[in-house]
Design a protein around this motif. Sequence first.
Motif, PDB file in Angstrom:
ATOM      1  N   ILE A 247       0.981  -1.353  -0.454  1.00  0.00           N
ATOM      2  CA  ILE A 247      -0.183  -0.073  -0.545  1.00  0.00           C
ATOM      3  C   ILE A 247       1.004   1.068   0.111  1.00  0.00           C
ATOM      4  O   ILE A 247       0.418   2.334  -0.071  1.00  0.00           O
ATOM      5  CB  ILE A 247      -0.881  -0.091   1.433  1.00  0.00           C
ATOM      6  CG1 ILE A 247      -0.524   0.343   2.776  1.00  0.00           C
ATOM      7  CG2 ILE A 247      -2.122  -1.999   1.101  1.00  0.00           C
ATOM      8  CD1 ILE A 247      -1.097   0.732   3.193  1.00  0.00           C
TER       9      ILE A 247
ATOM     10  N   PHE B 199      -0.099   4.635  -1.591  1.00  0.00           N
ATOM     11  CA  PHE B 199      -0.524   5.940  -1.034  1.00  0.00           C
ATOM     12  C   PHE B 199      -0.361   6.680   0.408  1.00  0.00           C
ATOM     13  O   PHE B 199      -0.527   8.434   0.091  1.00  0.00           O
ATOM     14  CB  PHE B 199      -1.994   4.769  -0.280  1.00  0.00           C
ATOM     15  CG  PHE B 199      -3.002   3.650  -0.955  1.00  0.00           C
ATOM     16  CD1 PHE B 199      -4.015   4.635  -2.000  1.00  0.00           C
ATOM     17  CD2 PHE B 199      -2.695   2.816  -1.286  1.00  0.00           C
ATOM     18  CE1 PHE B 199      -4.461   3.719  -2.711  1.00  0.00           C
ATOM     19  CE2 PHE B 199      -3.689   1.586  -1.977  1.00  0.00           C
ATOM     20  CZ  PHE B 199      -4.336   2.144  -3.265  1.00  0.00           C
TER      21      PHE B 199
ATOM     22  N   GLN C 280      -8.259   9.949  -6.137  1.00  0.00           N
ATOM     23  CA  GLN C 280      -7.539   8.831  -5.743  1.00  0.00           C
ATOM     24  C   GLN C 280      -7.781   8.812  -4.511  1.00  0.00           C
ATOM     25  O   GLN C 280      -7.403   8.173  -3.315  1.00  0.00           O
ATOM     26  CB  GLN C 280      -6.615  10.200  -5.489  1.00  0.00           C
ATOM     27  CG  GLN C 280      -5.133  10.403  -6.594  1.00  0.00           C
ATOM     28  CD  GLN C 280      -4.481  11.266  -7.004  1.00  0.00           C
ATOM     29  OE1 GLN C 280      -4.313  12.613  -6.269  1.00  0.00           O
ATOM     30  NE2 GLN C 280      -2.948  10.791  -7.057  1.00  0.00           N
TER      31      GLN C 280
ATOM     32  N   TRP D 160     -10.000   5.969  -4.054  1.00  0.00           N
ATOM     33  CA  TRP D 160      -8.987   4.836  -4.273  1.00  0.00           C
ATOM     34  C   TRP D 160      -8.403   4.562  -2.360  1.00  0.00           C
ATOM     35  O   TRP D 160      -7.935   3.611  -2.281  1.00  0.00           O
ATOM     36  CB  TRP D 160      -7.942   5.586  -5.006  1.00  0.00           C
ATOM     37  CG  TRP D 160      -8.823   5.179  -6.142  1.00  0.00           C
ATOM     38  CD1 TRP D 160      -8.631   5.347  -7.086  1.00  0.00           C
ATOM     39  CD2 TRP D 160      -9.319   3.709  -7.157  1.00  0.00           C
ATOM     40  NE1 TRP D 160      -9.165   5.379  -8.631  1.00  0.00           N
ATOM     41  CE2 TRP D 160      -9.728   4.130  -8.471  1.00  0.00           C
ATOM     42  CE3 TRP D 160      -9.884   2.587  -6.730  1.00  0.00           C
ATOM     43  CZ2 TRP D 160     -10.759   3.150  -9.157  1.00  0.00           C
ATOM     44  CZ3 TRP D 160     -10.490   1.497  -7.262  1.00  0.00           C
ATOM     45  CH2 TRP D 160     -11.001   1.843  -8.973  1.00  0.00           C
ATOM     46  N   MET D 161      -7.823   5.605  -1.959  1.00  0.00           N
ATOM     47  CA  MET D 161      -7.559   5.961  -0.796  1.00  0.00           C
ATOM     48  C   MET D 161      -8.676   5.431   0.577  1.00  0.00           C
ATOM     49  O   MET D 161      -7.982   4.398   1.426  1.00  0.00           O
ATOM     50  CB  MET D 161      -7.173   6.969   0.104  1.00  0.00           C
ATOM     51  CG  MET D 161      -5.152   7.260  -1.084  1.00  0.00           C
ATOM     52  SD  MET D 161      -4.888   8.687  -0.254  1.00  0.00           S
ATOM     53  CE  MET D 161      -4.336   8.347   0.568  1.00  0.00           C
TER      54      MET D 161
ATOM     55  N   THR E  42      -4.850  -0.023  -5.118  1.00  0.00           N
ATOM     56  CA  THR E  42      -3.473   0.168  -6.157  1.00  0.00           C
ATOM     57  C   THR E  42      -3.029   0.477  -7.473  1.00  0.00           C
ATOM     58  O   THR E  42      -2.501   1.673  -7.619  1.00  0.00           O
ATOM     59  CB  THR E  42      -2.551  -0.472  -5.558  1.00  0.00           C
ATOM     60  OG1 THR E  42      -2.654  -0.557  -3.995  1.00  0.00           O
ATOM     61  CG2 THR E  42      -0.853  -0.126  -5.401  1.00  0.00           C
TER      62      THR E  42
ATOM     63  N   VAL F 121      -4.858   4.202  -8.296  1.00  0.00           N
ATOM     64  CA  VAL F 121      -3.767   4.705  -8.292  1.00  0.00           C
ATOM     65  C   VAL F 121      -2.388   5.446  -8.801  1.00  0.00           C
ATOM     66  O   VAL F 121      -2.323   6.005  -9.865  1.00  0.00           O
ATOM     67  CB  VAL F 121      -3.163   5.227  -6.250  1.00  0.00           C
ATOM     68  CG1 VAL F 121      -2.071   6.066  -6.370  1.00  0.00           C
ATOM     69  CG2 VAL F 121      -4.756   5.414  -5.225  1.00  0.00           C
TER      70      VAL F 121
END
Length: 301
Positions: free
Chosen positions: A103, A106, A124, A127-128, A279, A282
């Motif tokens: 990860i 991030f 973003q 996605w986080m 992941t 991103v």
Amino acid sequence: MTNASRFPALNLAVAMAIAGTVGAFVTEAGVDPVTTVFWRCLFGALFLCAWCLLRGYLPDRSLSWGRLARAGLCGVCMVLSWTAFFAGFAKTSIAVMTILYHIQPFFVVLIGVLFLKERIAADQIAWMAAAFIGVVLASGMVVSGNPVTATWMIGIAMALGGAFLYAVVTILAKGLGEQRPEITVLCQTVVGVVMLAPFANFSDDIALASWCWLVGIGVLHTGIAYVMMFSAYPRLTTPVIGVLTFIYPVVAIIIDWAIYGHPIGIAQGVGMALIAVATLGVRLGWRLPVRRAVSGFAGQK
């Protein structure tokens, strides 16, 4: 390794498959994490030094004291990251440690926002959020048949700490300009040797089989795999790199299940899948369809 220009995708795939076996090598070596990382750095440095000399990368006239200092700081963070990563295997499992370690993109985004004043897109953030849910599920903290112990949670913290340090390395490495990645990793491993020498355990006898595993970690995972990766990266597109990178955790999960008998529960599997998709989202800049739908609806008004 010399065929990277002809088959870069195959080179990267093989390199990631090799990297995915590092957990098994560390486990089979049976040496404490600090000492393991010391030998990884020493054997890796010897291999990379020989490689750079044979390829004519050394002496490097572009090296400066500023770049060496930055590469050295990268080395400190990378060595601490490796140590945390290896220490967590015995506390959780190879599969959980590996997927949580991935990860780090991030953390790169978060560091950029908090300290480098970079802007973050709504995609973003989404996605986080998905990755955070994935971490909770993959860690086994919820919806898990296994009891969550203090040892397990320490392992989870080590995985996240190692990923954060890896993210710091990624950001620091951006300031190294055109310096060859092999030279950067060589600097990192040399720093690791100097840094960990006072703390490594040289008093206990190490079995011959363990030496083989330790040499493998240094030469195979830190030398050969890194050279294969760096030779393939410039010849591949970001989407291809992003997809092939996940060969690493897939191999680790398979090894953890097939060799060490650590099955992945449904909730953990869903969490790992969430982390993988987030992941990729991103790294590849995927746009969420919900955002486009909302924008289209607003435009109709």
